[in-house]
Design a protein around this motif. Structure first.
Motif, PDB file in Angstrom:
ATOM      1  N   VAL A   1       0.903  -0.435 -10.217  1.00 34.08           N
ATOM      2  CA  VAL A   1       2.171  -0.891 -10.803  1.00 34.08           C
ATOM      3  C   VAL A   1       1.882  -1.821 -11.979  1.00 34.08           C
ATOM      4  O   VAL A   1       2.487  -1.701 -13.047  1.00 34.08           O
ATOM      5  CB  VAL A   1       3.055  -1.584  -9.743  1.00 34.08           C
ATOM      6  CG1 VAL A   1       4.181  -2.370 -10.385  1.00 34.08           C
ATOM      7  CG2 VAL A   1       3.611  -0.548  -8.772  1.00 34.08           C
TER       8      VAL A   1
ATOM      9  N   ARG B   1       0.580   0.297 -14.909  1.00 32.99           N
ATOM     10  CA  ARG B   1       1.668   1.063 -15.539  1.00 32.99           C
ATOM     11  C   ARG B   1       2.613   0.147 -16.300  1.00 32.99           C
ATOM     12  O   ARG B   1       3.137   0.510 -17.345  1.00 32.99           O
ATOM     13  CB  ARG B   1       2.441   1.864 -14.495  1.00 32.99           C
ATOM     14  CG  ARG B   1       1.690   3.078 -14.019  1.00 32.99           C
ATOM     15  CD  ARG B   1       2.531   3.968 -13.172  1.00 32.99           C
ATOM     16  NE  ARG B   1       3.544   4.624 -13.986  1.00 32.99           N
ATOM     17  CZ  ARG B   1       4.561   5.299 -13.481  1.00 32.99           C
ATOM     18  NH1 ARG B   1       4.704   5.400 -12.182  1.00 32.99           N
ATOM     19  NH2 ARG B   1       5.438   5.858 -14.261  1.00 32.99           N
TER      20      ARG B   1
ATOM     21  N   GLN C   1       2.852   1.630 -19.887  1.00 33.70           N
ATOM     22  CA  GLN C   1       3.939   2.595 -20.042  1.00 33.70           C
ATOM     23  C   GLN C   1       5.264   1.871 -20.228  1.00 33.70           C
ATOM     24  O   GLN C   1       5.790   1.241 -19.308  1.00 33.70           O
ATOM     25  CB  GLN C   1       4.004   3.521 -18.828  1.00 33.70           C
ATOM     26  CG  GLN C   1       2.766   4.380 -18.687  1.00 33.70           C
ATOM     27  CD  GLN C   1       2.842   5.298 -17.486  1.00 33.70           C
ATOM     28  OE1 GLN C   1       3.845   5.335 -16.773  1.00 33.70           O
ATOM     29  NE2 GLN C   1       1.779   6.048 -17.241  1.00 33.70           N
TER      30      GLN C   1
ATOM     31  N   LYS D   1       8.364   2.927 -20.662  1.00 36.67           N
ATOM     32  CA  LYS D   1       9.509   3.391 -19.872  1.00 36.67           C
ATOM     33  C   LYS D   1       9.482   2.788 -18.461  1.00 36.67           C
ATOM     34  O   LYS D   1      10.499   2.333 -17.940  1.00 36.67           O
ATOM     35  CB  LYS D   1       9.497   4.917 -19.804  1.00 36.67           C
ATOM     36  CG  LYS D   1      10.734   5.534 -19.228  1.00 36.67           C
ATOM     37  CD  LYS D   1      10.664   7.057 -19.344  1.00 36.67           C
ATOM     38  CE  LYS D   1      11.896   7.696 -18.794  1.00 36.67           C
ATOM     39  NZ  LYS D   1      11.849   9.152 -18.879  1.00 36.67           N
ATOM     40  N   PHE D   2       8.300   2.772 -17.852  1.00 34.44           N
ATOM     41  CA  PHE D   2       8.132   2.170 -16.524  1.00 34.44           C
ATOM     42  C   PHE D   2       8.416   0.679 -16.583  1.00 34.44           C
ATOM     43  O   PHE D   2       9.084   0.125 -15.705  1.00 34.44           O
ATOM     44  CB  PHE D   2       6.712   2.436 -16.014  1.00 34.44           C
ATOM     45  CG  PHE D   2       6.435   1.833 -14.666  1.00 34.44           C
ATOM     46  CD1 PHE D   2       6.897   2.449 -13.524  1.00 34.44           C
ATOM     47  CD2 PHE D   2       5.727   0.649 -14.557  1.00 34.44           C
ATOM     48  CE1 PHE D   2       6.653   1.892 -12.270  1.00 34.44           C
ATOM     49  CE2 PHE D   2       5.477   0.085 -13.315  1.00 34.44           C
ATOM     50  CZ  PHE D   2       5.949   0.710 -12.173  1.00 34.44           C
ATOM     51  N   ARG D   3       7.876   0.031 -17.620  1.00 31.85           N
ATOM     52  CA  ARG D   3       8.091  -1.408 -17.795  1.00 31.85           C
ATOM     53  C   ARG D   3       9.579  -1.720 -17.928  1.00 31.85           C
ATOM     54  O   ARG D   3      10.082  -2.684 -17.351  1.00 31.85           O
ATOM     55  CB  ARG D   3       7.330  -1.877 -19.031  1.00 31.85           C
ATOM     56  CG  ARG D   3       7.493  -3.340 -19.315  1.00 31.85           C
ATOM     57  CD  ARG D   3       6.659  -3.724 -20.517  1.00 31.85           C
ATOM     58  NE  ARG D   3       6.994  -5.059 -20.936  1.00 31.85           N
ATOM     59  CZ  ARG D   3       6.537  -5.620 -22.017  1.00 31.85           C
ATOM     60  NH1 ARG D   3       5.708  -4.964 -22.802  1.00 31.85           N
ATOM     61  NH2 ARG D   3       6.889  -6.831 -22.337  1.00 31.85           N
TER      62      ARG D   3
ATOM     63  N   LYS E   1      12.138  -0.029 -16.726  1.00 33.60           N
ATOM     64  CA  LYS E   1      12.782   0.121 -15.419  1.00 33.60           C
ATOM     65  C   LYS E   1      12.458  -1.052 -14.499  1.00 33.60           C
ATOM     66  O   LYS E   1      13.334  -1.588 -13.818  1.00 33.60           O
ATOM     67  CB  LYS E   1      12.357   1.434 -14.754  1.00 33.60           C
ATOM     68  CG  LYS E   1      12.981   2.653 -15.362  1.00 33.60           C
ATOM     69  CD  LYS E   1      12.523   3.915 -14.646  1.00 33.60           C
ATOM     70  CE  LYS E   1      13.110   5.143 -15.298  1.00 33.60           C
ATOM     71  NZ  LYS E   1      12.675   6.375 -14.642  1.00 33.60           N
TER      72      LYS E   1
END
Length: 181
Positions: A96, A99, A103, A105-107, A109
């Motif tokens: 986690v 990422r 990333q 997009k992940f961050r 969210k």
């Protein structure tokens, strides 16, 4: 006027740098308390509960239902499955974190989830809002145009939600809207 603006900006940066460690400490303390509580609970379940089971067995008494449930949890914690679960939790936390850093997009969210957490999210929003108001005020009082000030301000945020909100605000202002929608 420019020297006063730089002085105000330097003071703002200094206050922010002093505030960040305190904010991290404030967030770390509850996590540390939870970890200690889990460690103590695990110690009690793994180390002490089995002695109660043997104590009851020696006296020929049967365990109450609630105690049987606690003994079952203690046995589960003693099994290798629990250690495997801990391993996967730590690996998951590492993934986690990786990422989050790599990333966007992940961050985005994950930051949204953190904003929705009671206490933590509100605290983070207040810190970011204070930074927004302070830096925008310094830039505007030093004669920087509103568009340039919002551009600089947007680039100063690490939080993607605030960065995007400032970009949206800049677009709105450039289209002729006021600073406040």
């Amino acid at each position: 006027r420019l020297p006063e603006s730089f002085l105000a900006l330097a003071e703002s940066i200094s206050r922010r740098q002093n505030l960040q460690p305190m904010a991290k400490k404030a967030l770390i303390h509850p996590i540390a308390v939870m970890i200690v509580a889990m460690a103590v609970t695990s110690f009690i379940l793994v180390g002490l509960v089995p002695t109660f089971e043997s104590l009851f067995a020696e006296n020929g008494a049967s365990l109450p239902k609630a105690t049987q449930w606690v003994v079952a949890v203690a046995r589960y914690l003693q099994s290798s499955i629990f250690l495997s679960l801990l391993f996967f939790i730590f690996v998951g936390m590492f993934l986690v974190r990786h990422r989050f850093r790599t990333q966007e997009k992940f961050r985005y969210k994950l930051e949204g989830i953190l904003f929705s957490l009671p206490g933590v999210g509100r605290f983070q929003q207040q810190l970011l809002s204070a930074h927004y108001a302070e830096v925008l005020g310094i830039l505007l009082s030093s004669g920087v145009s509103i568009g340039k000030a919002l551009t600089i301000l947007g680039e100063s945020f690490n939080n993607l939600h605030f960065k995007n909100a400032v970009k949206d605000q800049l677009t709105w202002v450039e289209a002729g809207g006021s600073l406040v929608k």
